[in-house]
Design a protein around this motif. Structure first.
Motif, PDB file in Angstrom:
ATOM      1  N   LEU A 111       0.832  -1.198   0.000  1.00 23.43           N
ATOM      2  CA  LEU A 111       0.000   0.000   0.000  1.00 23.43           C
ATOM      3  C   LEU A 111       0.874   1.258   0.000  1.00 23.43           C
ATOM      4  CD1 LEU A 111      -2.972   0.731  -0.053  1.00 23.43           C
ATOM      5  CD2 LEU A 111      -2.930   0.880   2.436  1.00 23.43           C
ATOM      6  N   HIS A 112       1.970   1.218   0.743  1.00 23.38           N
ATOM      7  CA  HIS A 112       2.883   2.364   0.760  1.00 23.38           C
ATOM      8  C   HIS A 112       3.507   2.577  -0.623  1.00 23.38           C
ATOM      9  CE1 HIS A 112       2.796   3.576   4.935  1.00 23.38           C
ATOM     10  NE2 HIS A 112       2.926   2.325   5.322  1.00 23.38           N
ATOM     11  N   ARG A 113       3.857   1.480  -1.308  1.00 31.18           N
ATOM     12  CA  ARG A 113       4.432   1.597  -2.645  1.00 31.18           C
ATOM     13  C   ARG A 113       3.429   2.192  -3.626  1.00 31.18           C
ATOM     14  NH1 ARG A 113       7.601  -4.268  -2.372  1.00 31.18           N
ATOM     15  NH2 ARG A 113       9.526  -3.404  -1.480  1.00 31.18           N
ATOM     16  N   ALA A 114       2.191   1.719  -3.553  1.00 33.14           N
ATOM     17  CA  ALA A 114       1.157   2.256  -4.439  1.00 33.14           C
ATOM     18  C   ALA A 114       0.918   3.740  -4.168  1.00 33.14           C
ATOM     19  CB  ALA A 114      -0.137   1.461  -4.262  1.00 33.14           C
ATOM     20  N   SER A 115       0.905   4.121  -2.887  1.00 35.78           N
ATOM     21  CA  SER A 115       0.688   5.519  -2.523  1.00 35.78           C
ATOM     22  C   SER A 115       1.835   6.406  -3.011  1.00 35.78           C
ATOM     23  CB  SER A 115       0.533   5.653  -1.004  1.00 35.78           C
ATOM     24  OG  SER A 115      -0.607   4.955  -0.550  1.00 35.78           O
ATOM     25  N   ALA A 116       3.064   5.866  -2.975  1.00 37.44           N
ATOM     26  CA  ALA A 116       4.216   6.641  -3.449  1.00 37.44           C
ATOM     27  C   ALA A 116       4.090   6.966  -4.932  1.00 37.44           C
ATOM     28  CB  ALA A 116       5.504   5.868  -3.179  1.00 37.44           C
ATOM     29  N   ILE A 117       3.620   5.999  -5.717  1.00 35.88           N
ATOM     30  CA  ILE A 117       3.444   6.236  -7.156  1.00 35.88           C
ATOM     31  C   ILE A 117       2.261   7.163  -7.401  1.00 35.88           C
ATOM     32  CG2 ILE A 117       3.038   5.137  -9.390  1.00 35.88           C
ATOM     33  CD1 ILE A 117       5.812   4.672  -8.067  1.00 35.88           C
ATOM     34  N   LYS A 118       1.205   7.030  -6.607  1.00 42.11           N
ATOM     35  CA  LYS A 118       0.062   7.940  -6.741  1.00 42.11           C
ATOM     36  C   LYS A 118       0.499   9.377  -6.483  1.00 42.11           C
ATOM     37  CE  LYS A 118      -4.521   9.023  -4.898  1.00 42.11           C
ATOM     38  NZ  LYS A 118      -5.636   8.604  -4.005  1.00 42.11           N
ATOM     39  N   ASP A 119       1.361   9.581  -5.490  1.00 40.54           N
ATOM     40  CA  ASP A 119       1.846  10.925  -5.183  1.00 40.54           C
ATOM     41  C   ASP A 119       2.587  11.531  -6.374  1.00 40.54           C
ATOM     42  OD1 ASP A 119       0.773  10.792  -2.659  1.00 40.54           O
ATOM     43  OD2 ASP A 119       2.647  10.245  -1.665  1.00 40.54           O
ATOM     44  N   VAL A 120       3.378  10.692  -7.062  1.00 37.78           N
ATOM     45  CA  VAL A 120       4.104  11.186  -8.235  1.00 37.78           C
ATOM     46  C   VAL A 120       3.127  11.574  -9.333  1.00 37.78           C
ATOM     47  CG1 VAL A 120       5.778  10.604 -10.035  1.00 37.78           C
ATOM     48  CG2 VAL A 120       6.153   9.821  -7.693  1.00 37.78           C
ATOM     49  N   LEU A 121       2.116  10.737  -9.572  1.00 36.23           N
ATOM     50  CA  LEU A 121       1.142  11.022 -10.623  1.00 36.23           C
ATOM     51  C   LEU A 121       0.358  12.299 -10.333  1.00 36.23           C
ATOM     52  CD1 LEU A 121      -0.213   7.411 -11.297  1.00 36.23           C
ATOM     53  CD2 LEU A 121       1.200   8.788 -12.825  1.00 36.23           C
ATOM     54  N   THR A 122      -0.045  12.497  -9.088  1.00 34.13           N
ATOM     55  CA  THR A 122      -0.792  13.706  -8.750  1.00 34.13           C
ATOM     56  C   THR A 122       0.102  14.940  -8.867  1.00 34.13           C
ATOM     57  OG1 THR A 122      -0.356  13.311  -6.387  1.00 34.13           O
ATOM     58  CG2 THR A 122      -2.455  12.527  -7.273  1.00 34.13           C
ATOM     59  N   THR A 123       1.382  14.786  -8.546  1.00 36.41           N
ATOM     60  CA  THR A 123       2.326  15.891  -8.723  1.00 36.41           C
ATOM     61  C   THR A 123       2.450  16.263 -10.200  1.00 36.41           C
ATOM     62  OG1 THR A 123       3.597  15.244  -6.768  1.00 36.41           O
ATOM     63  CG2 THR A 123       4.712  16.650  -8.365  1.00 36.41           C
ATOM     64  N   LEU A 124       2.340  15.259 -11.064  1.00 43.51           N
ATOM     65  CA  LEU A 124       2.432  15.493 -12.501  1.00 43.51           C
ATOM     66  C   LEU A 124       1.127  16.019 -13.094  1.00 43.51           C
ATOM     67  CD1 LEU A 124       4.498  12.330 -13.533  1.00 43.51           C
ATOM     68  CD2 LEU A 124       5.295  14.702 -13.507  1.00 43.51           C
ATOM     69  N   GLY A 125       0.066  16.096 -12.275  1.00 45.55           N
ATOM     70  CA  GLY A 125      -1.185  16.685 -12.747  1.00 45.55           C
ATOM     71  C   GLY A 125      -2.381  15.766 -12.782  1.00 45.55           C
ATOM     72  N   ALA A 126      -2.247  14.518 -12.336  1.00 46.19           N
ATOM     73  CA  ALA A 126      -3.384  13.599 -12.336  1.00 46.19           C
ATOM     74  C   ALA A 126      -4.350  13.969 -11.215  1.00 46.19           C
ATOM     75  CB  ALA A 126      -2.906  12.156 -12.168  1.00 46.19           C
ATOM     76  N   ASN A 127      -5.631  13.706 -11.445  1.00 41.17           N
ATOM     77  CA  ASN A 127      -6.663  13.954 -10.437  1.00 41.17           C
ATOM     78  C   ASN A 127      -6.658  12.795  -9.439  1.00 41.17           C
ATOM     79  OD1 ASN A 127      -8.970  14.355  -8.931  1.00 41.17           O
ATOM     80  ND2 ASN A 127     -10.223  14.964 -10.678  1.00 41.17           N
ATOM     81  N   ALA A 128      -6.394  13.100  -8.175  1.00 39.73           N
ATOM     82  CA  ALA A 128      -6.310  12.056  -7.150  1.00 39.73           C
ATOM     83  C   ALA A 128      -7.604  11.264  -7.030  1.00 39.73           C
ATOM     84  CB  ALA A 128      -5.945  12.670  -5.804  1.00 39.73           C
ATOM     85  N   GLU A 129      -8.737  11.888  -7.381  1.00 39.37           N
ATOM     86  CA  GLU A 129     -10.032  11.207  -7.271  1.00 39.37           C
ATOM     87  C   GLU A 129     -10.166  10.072  -8.276  1.00 39.37           C
ATOM     88  OE1 GLU A 129     -12.411  11.662  -5.082  1.00 39.37           O
ATOM     89  OE2 GLU A 129     -11.369  13.267  -4.029  1.00 39.37           O
ATOM     90  N   THR A 130      -9.336  10.066  -9.320  1.00 37.39           N
ATOM     91  CA  THR A 130      -9.426   9.018 -10.334  1.00 37.39           C
ATOM     92  C   THR A 130      -8.427   7.897 -10.094  1.00 37.39           C
ATOM     93  OG1 THR A 130      -7.816  10.061 -11.835  1.00 37.39           O
ATOM     94  CG2 THR A 130     -10.113  10.750 -12.023  1.00 37.39           C
ATOM     95  N   ILE A 131      -7.725   7.929  -8.959  1.00 39.88           N
ATOM     96  CA  ILE A 131      -6.695   6.931  -8.684  1.00 39.88           C
ATOM     97  C   ILE A 131      -7.012   6.217  -7.378  1.00 39.88           C
ATOM     98  CG2 ILE A 131      -4.236   6.520  -8.309  1.00 39.88           C
ATOM     99  CD1 ILE A 131      -3.669   9.089  -9.845  1.00 39.88           C
ATOM    100  N   GLU A 132      -7.033   4.889  -7.426  1.00 42.55           N
ATOM    101  CA  GLU A 132      -7.273   4.064  -6.245  1.00 42.55           C
ATOM    102  C   GLU A 132      -6.026   3.241  -5.951  1.00 42.55           C
ATOM    103  OE1 GLU A 132     -10.210   0.410  -4.735  1.00 42.55           O
ATOM    104  OE2 GLU A 132     -10.500   1.347  -6.692  1.00 42.55           O
ATOM    105  N   THR A 133      -5.669   3.103  -4.689  1.00 37.26           N
ATOM    106  CA  THR A 133      -4.498   2.318  -4.299  1.00 37.26           C
ATOM    107  C   THR A 133      -4.933   1.093  -3.506  1.00 37.26           C
ATOM    108  OG1 THR A 133      -4.204   3.694  -2.319  1.00 37.26           O
ATOM    109  CG2 THR A 133      -2.935   4.290  -4.279  1.00 37.26           C
ATOM    110  N   ILE A 134      -4.369  -0.051  -3.867  1.00 35.47           N
ATOM    111  CA  ILE A 134      -4.633  -1.298  -3.160  1.00 35.47           C
ATOM    112  C   ILE A 134      -3.310  -2.042  -2.966  1.00 35.47           C
ATOM    113  CG2 ILE A 134      -7.012  -1.539  -3.982  1.00 35.47           C
ATOM    114  CD1 ILE A 134      -6.035  -3.480  -6.086  1.00 35.47           C
ATOM    115  N   SER A 135      -3.344  -3.145  -2.228  1.00 41.55           N
ATOM    116  CA  SER A 135      -2.131  -3.880  -1.900  1.00 41.55           C
ATOM    117  C   SER A 135      -2.355  -5.377  -2.071  1.00 41.55           C
ATOM    118  CB  SER A 135      -1.718  -3.573  -0.456  1.00 41.55           C
ATOM    119  OG  SER A 135      -0.623  -4.367  -0.064  1.00 41.55           O
TER     120      SER A 135
END
Length: 266
Positions: A111-135
């Motif tokens: 879950l921490h790994r998925a969240s780390a990649i989500k953080d990068v994507l949102t920094t690049l401009g992705a909408n956090a609401e369209t990204i789900e993280t699972i483990s």
């Protein structure tokens, strides 16, 4: 002594070949394998629901991704894909092994790994609401020199929140409060996410009453719904509120249809 020299030289040459081959495989082939594994495109245009190897890797028992030259360009393409395809969501699945779990039994590395990649994507401009993280804990993960090359899986799915669903709220005679339920909670939760994802959209809320209610309850219903939305932290500027006369909605066969609130796109 000289008669043993050819044998010694032959043995030394053989050891050099074996040792050199091992060194070459460890320091070059494994590096090439790691780089090749990390170079796969994460998201392709038109993807419906497929998994791709990610362009980065994780050290053993670490949650911090190590990027290669392709990492940010590929993640930027992933961000652009999500922004262009608002009907899609991205599921980021973080993976970790049993060996890693033994090292950190209290930490969900996946879950921490998925969240780390989500953080990068949102920094690049992705909408956090369209990204789900699972483990997911897996036993088939591939490590090269204690580097996990497939610690993340991407899956593109249909976005459940992008399609707006109109709603009619019906009221008993001369009543202006609706009964809350799990279905209504789910609807307004989806409505909230829809408006966040589509900031340019406005929603029309129209109140009706029947001809036997005296024309006052549509106003009360509208006020009640407006207060409800405000309490749910909706931005009221995204809504257009209106009342309509009962003659606009009169149904002699089913009067309750005239005692309602309509939620539609403006």
């Amino acid at each position: 002594m000289r008669k043993f020299l050819p044998s010694f030289m032959g043995l030394a040459t053989l050891m050099w070949i074996i040792g050199g081959t091992f060194w070459y495989h460890r320091n070059y082939c494994d590096a090439v394998e790691l780089q090749h594994s990390a170079s796969t495109v994460a998201i392709k245009e038109g993807t419906q629901a497929s998994n791709y190897t990610t362009p980065f890797f994780f050290p053993l028992a670490s949650i911090k991704p190590v990027f290669v030259s392709e990492s940010i360009p590929v993640l930027k393409k992933t961000t652009d894909y999500l922004n262009k395809n608002v009907s899609k969501s991205l599921v980021i699945k973080g993976l970790y092994s049993s060996k890693e779990k033994k090292l950190f039994p209290q930490t969900d590395l996946g879950l921490h790994r998925a969240s780390a990649i989500k953080d990068v994507l949102t920094t690049l401009g992705a909408n956090a609401e369209t990204i789900e993280t699972i483990s997911e804990l897996r036993n088939d993960l591939h490590f090269v020199n204690n580097q996990l090359t497939n610690g993340i899986e991407f899956q593109v799915i249909d976005n459940l929140y992008v399609s707006f669903q109109a709603l009619n709220l019906y009221f008993p005679h001369k009543k202006f409060r609706f009964k809350e339920s799990e279905e209504l909670d789910d609807y307004f939760n989806r409505l909230s996410k829809f408006l966040i994802m589509n900031p340019q959209i406005r929603v029309k809320i129209t109140a009706y009453d029947s001809d036997t209610e005296g024309g006052h309850f549509s106003k009360k219903r509208l006020f009640y719904v407006k207060s409800f939305l405000e309490n749910q932290n909706f931005n009221l500027n995204k809504f257009h509120f209106e009342r309509k006369k009962n003659t606009d909605s009169f149904d002699i066969n089913n009067p309750i249809k005239n005692q309602r609130i309509e939620i539609r796109l403006a």
